[in-house]
Design an enzyme around this catalytic site. Structure first.
Site, PDB file in Angstrom:
ATOM      1  N   GLY A 135       0.684  -1.181  -0.033  1.00  0.00           N
ATOM      2  CA  GLY A 135      -0.070  -0.052  -0.057  1.00  0.00           C
ATOM      3  C   GLY A 135       0.868   1.275   0.179  1.00  0.00           C
TER       4      GLY A 135
ATOM      5  CD  GLN B 127       3.319   5.670   2.735  1.00  0.00           C
ATOM      6  OE1 GLN B 127       2.086   5.277   2.229  1.00  0.00           O
ATOM      7  NE2 GLN B 127       4.231   5.033   3.117  1.00  0.00           N
TER       8      GLN B 127
ATOM      9  CB  CYS C 168       5.171   2.261   7.330  1.00  0.00           C
ATOM     10  SG  CYS C 168       4.490   3.699   6.560  1.00  0.00           S
ATOM     11  CG  LEU C 169       6.193   1.050   1.220  1.00  0.00           C
ATOM     12  CD1 LEU C 169       5.817   1.051  -0.187  1.00  0.00           C
ATOM     13  CD2 LEU C 169       7.549  -0.139   1.237  1.00  0.00           C
TER      14      LEU C 169
ATOM     15  CG  HIS D 192       0.195   6.732   5.178  1.00  0.00           C
ATOM     16  ND1 HIS D 192       1.430   7.295   6.010  1.00  0.00           N
ATOM     17  CD2 HIS D 192       0.339   5.709   5.346  1.00  0.00           C
ATOM     18  CE1 HIS D 192       2.146   6.328   6.149  1.00  0.00           C
ATOM     19  NE2 HIS D 192       1.538   5.169   5.618  1.00  0.00           N
TER      20      HIS D 192
END
Ligand code: ZN
Length: 175
Positions: free
Chosen positions: A51, A56, A96-97, A142
């Site tokens: 995701g 982001q 989480c990226l 987010h």
């Protein structure tokens, strides 16, 4: 709004302030929105991840992409998403990226309904459970500026302390 050139976008990392703001609803459904989404899908798959939310990649709008299986045909796009009918509760480790290598135990509902619009602004809703419902909850967090490190347990804080310190130092060095 004027969206940046998608080619110039990359994943932004904690503690970038764009990850900590409440994102604005999408009102412009011009083709540039689809360009942004394609770039987000590419960045998500390359990472690889399941995701990715618009903040982001540095764009503070209410939009996320996800793909719970990693298969190309399973890409999903949600614009202006709202969750309802949250049911059940389960704890699991999440990553989480924007927080490479950080893992945090998160309690999430196991079922949810998502209300959103597509890239043409058409409303739809879907029911999801387990991993898909968990991704929806992570990504909508987010859009409200919430991260998996915001309310960590003491043990997660200890485990992740060095990683977070390094991320803060890297951010400070590059900004
Ligand atoms: Zn995330």
């Amino acid at each position: 709004m004027n969206l940046p050139n998608p080619e110039q976008l990359g994943i932004v990392f904690y503690p970038d302030p764009v990850l900590q703001v409440k994102c604005a609803p999408v009102t412009d459904f011009s083709p540039s929105l689809a360009g942004l989404v394609l770039r987000m899908l590419e960045l998500m798959h390359n990472a690889p991840g399941v995701g990715l939310a618009a903040p982001q990649v540095g764009v503070a709008i209410r939009l996320f992409v996800c793909n719970p299986t990693g298969e190309p045909g399973d890409d999903l796009v949600y614009v202006n998403p709202v969750l309802s009918d949250l049911e059940g509760s389960e704890e699991a480790e999440e990553g989480c990226l924007s927080l490479p290598l950080v893992q945090s135990m998160m309690r999430r509902a196991t079922k949810a309904v998502i209300h959103a619009v597509d890239l043409q602004g058409q409303a739809f809703e879907e029911a999801g459970e387990d991993l898909l419902a968990r991704i929806w909850q992570h990504e909508t967090d987010h859009l409200d500026g919430k991260l998996i490190v915001d309310n960590m347990s003491t043990s997660d804080e200890i485990t992740n302390r060095r990683l977070l310190k390094k991320l803060r130092e890297d951010y400070a060095a590059s900004h």
